[in-house]
Design an enzyme around this catalytic site. Sequence first.
Site, PDB file in Angstrom:
ATOM      1  NE  ARG A  38      -2.330   0.840   3.697  1.00  0.00           N
ATOM      2  CZ  ARG A  38      -3.029   0.605   4.796  1.00  0.00           C
ATOM      3  NH1 ARG A  38      -4.332   0.452   4.735  1.00  0.00           N
ATOM      4  NH2 ARG A  38      -2.425   0.505   5.964  1.00  0.00           N
ATOM      5  CE1 TYR A  39       0.988   4.395   4.317  1.00  0.00           C
ATOM      6  CE2 TYR A  39       1.010   2.103   4.996  1.00  0.00           C
ATOM      7  CZ  TYR A  39       0.522   3.390   5.138  1.00  0.00           C
ATOM      8  OH  TYR A  39      -0.410   3.657   6.097  1.00  0.00           O
TER       9      TYR A  39
ATOM     10  NE  ARG B 110       5.684   2.628   5.332  1.00  0.00           N
ATOM     11  CZ  ARG B 110       5.589   3.786   4.682  1.00  0.00           C
ATOM     12  NH1 ARG B 110       6.360   4.032   3.633  1.00  0.00           N
ATOM     13  NH2 ARG B 110       4.716   4.700   5.059  1.00  0.00           N
TER      14      ARG B 110
ATOM     15  CB  CYS C 243      -3.137 -14.499  17.251  1.00  0.00           C
ATOM     16  SG  CYS C 243      -3.163 -13.343  15.870  1.00  0.00           S
TER      17      CYS C 243
ATOM     18  CB  CYS D 177      -7.435  -8.393  19.964  1.00  0.00           C
ATOM     19  SG  CYS D 177      -5.719  -8.580  20.509  1.00  0.00           S
TER      20      CYS D 177
ATOM     21  CB  CYS E  11      -8.738  -8.917  15.325  1.00  0.00           C
ATOM     22  SG  CYS E  11      -7.542  -9.361  14.050  1.00  0.00           S
TER      23      CYS E  11
ATOM     24  NE  ARG F 209      -3.801  -7.435   8.584  1.00  0.00           N
ATOM     25  CZ  ARG F 209      -2.762  -7.070   9.329  1.00  0.00           C
ATOM     26  NH1 ARG F 209      -2.397  -7.797  10.366  1.00  0.00           N
ATOM     27  NH2 ARG F 209      -2.105  -5.959   9.039  1.00  0.00           N
TER      28      ARG F 209
ATOM     29  CG  ASP G 138      -8.508  -0.142  11.997  1.00  0.00           C
ATOM     30  OD1 ASP G 138      -8.242   1.065  11.827  1.00  0.00           O
ATOM     31  OD2 ASP G 138      -7.650  -1.041  11.962  1.00  0.00           O
TER      32      ASP G 138
ATOM     33  CG  ASP H 214      -4.743   2.250   8.922  1.00  0.00           C
ATOM     34  OD1 ASP H 214      -4.585   2.714   7.777  1.00  0.00           O
ATOM     35  OD2 ASP H 214      -4.057   1.329   9.389  1.00  0.00           O
TER      36      ASP H 214
ATOM     37  CE  LYS I  39       0.252   2.257  10.483  1.00  0.00           C
ATOM     38  NZ  LYS I  39       0.459   1.631   9.147  1.00  0.00           N
TER      39      LYS I  39
END
Length: 424
Positions: free
Chosen positions: A148-149, A152, A161, A165, A168, A170, A329, A366, A373
């Site tokens: 996206r950037y 990077r 995981c 959380c 999350c 995702r 998010d 975001d 960001k």
Amino acid sequence: MRGALGGARVDTILTGLSVFVLTQMEALRNGDGKEFVSHAPGYWPGVAPELWNDWKWQLKNRVTSLAQLEQHIDLSDEERSGVLLSGDKLALAVTPHFFNLIPRDKNPDDPIRRQVIPRVEETWSSPYDMADPCGEDSHMPVPGLVHRYPDRVLFLVTDRCAAYCRYCTRSRVVSGVGEQELHTDFEEAFRYLEQHTEVRDVLLSGGDALIFSDDKIDKLLSRLRAIKHIEFLRIGTRVPIFLPQRITPELCAILAKHHPLWMSVHVNHPRELTIEVKEALERLANAGIPLGNQSVLLAGVNDDLETMKTLVHKLLMCRVRPYYIYQCDLINGSSHLRTSVAKGIEIIEGLRGHTTGYAIPQYVIDAPGGGGKVPINPGYVLYHDNEKIVIRNYEGKIFEYPESGNEHVQFAPQREYHDEYLYS
């Protein structure tokens, strides 16, 4: 007779001491989290220390069901319903280490349990909710690689995981029960990276790469290090917090082979920084790994100044630099955990100038849909033209600074301004 009486007194003293220690530990567990404490073995009193300190034992003995939850804590109706429905959105899994931070009494508003125990509100829909709020799927040139950037990439290396959380970002792909499956094609991702010489920074995430075996982590990092134009690697992880036993000297030695390697950890509340977590973070720091923390601003968890100030101070004591506070998010089912942007700005304003600059993270949103960001700051710039900039400091005092190239402009370093001038 004196000996018998003496023994009884000793027993009474020891019993009283045990009650005192347990009371103190419970107070620390429910308190503001300013102290570093250990809660082991907590709800697992019969487990031998060598098992408790084995990260693989911790993973195998995660709390993953309603029955296991109810063995230890009293659930609210909202939590019980949330657990029953969690199997088709985001799996329930909590390591014993992290579960020990949850008080036994029925307190669904506890900041630790709000992060990891499902609630029925996760099934509610908000008009703002999105399945992929960061727009990652639309920036995925090959499966598992988000570009996206410009310079990077985000490399999604697993969908699992140590614990999950409830907010999350995702959740659509993580834990194996979401709407989508993560199909990372490693060889295709490596070929893409080899061809795209503009990429200098690779962030490993998912899921969490640190649940891989030492050998698999070493091979993955070695393969990336073999790509000459990749300058440094990053790992985004919550393993040191959910599973500090994983941060072994052997793992740290492997990570240190692949410098420059940076790590972003994820701590939201000061109570998460236990003695074991502090020691794990120190092992990483001693291996030469720069550590930054990314918190998510969450309602009822850390959306007040004193909690956040305690958190950032404890992070510095663990040699971790507070890096980001994310606005939560717009992920499906997270509206009950989202707080206002105004609250985030208030927290940053309460930190800036009132504690060391190293303790102040950048508050970001975001941008929904893949905008990246965006830094969000209090309004310190009051006026700006080609002659000067008018700014205010943390005390509310107002100052001028001249624009370069206008040496003949008259300006006052500090003066009183009236609202009609500033906003005309």
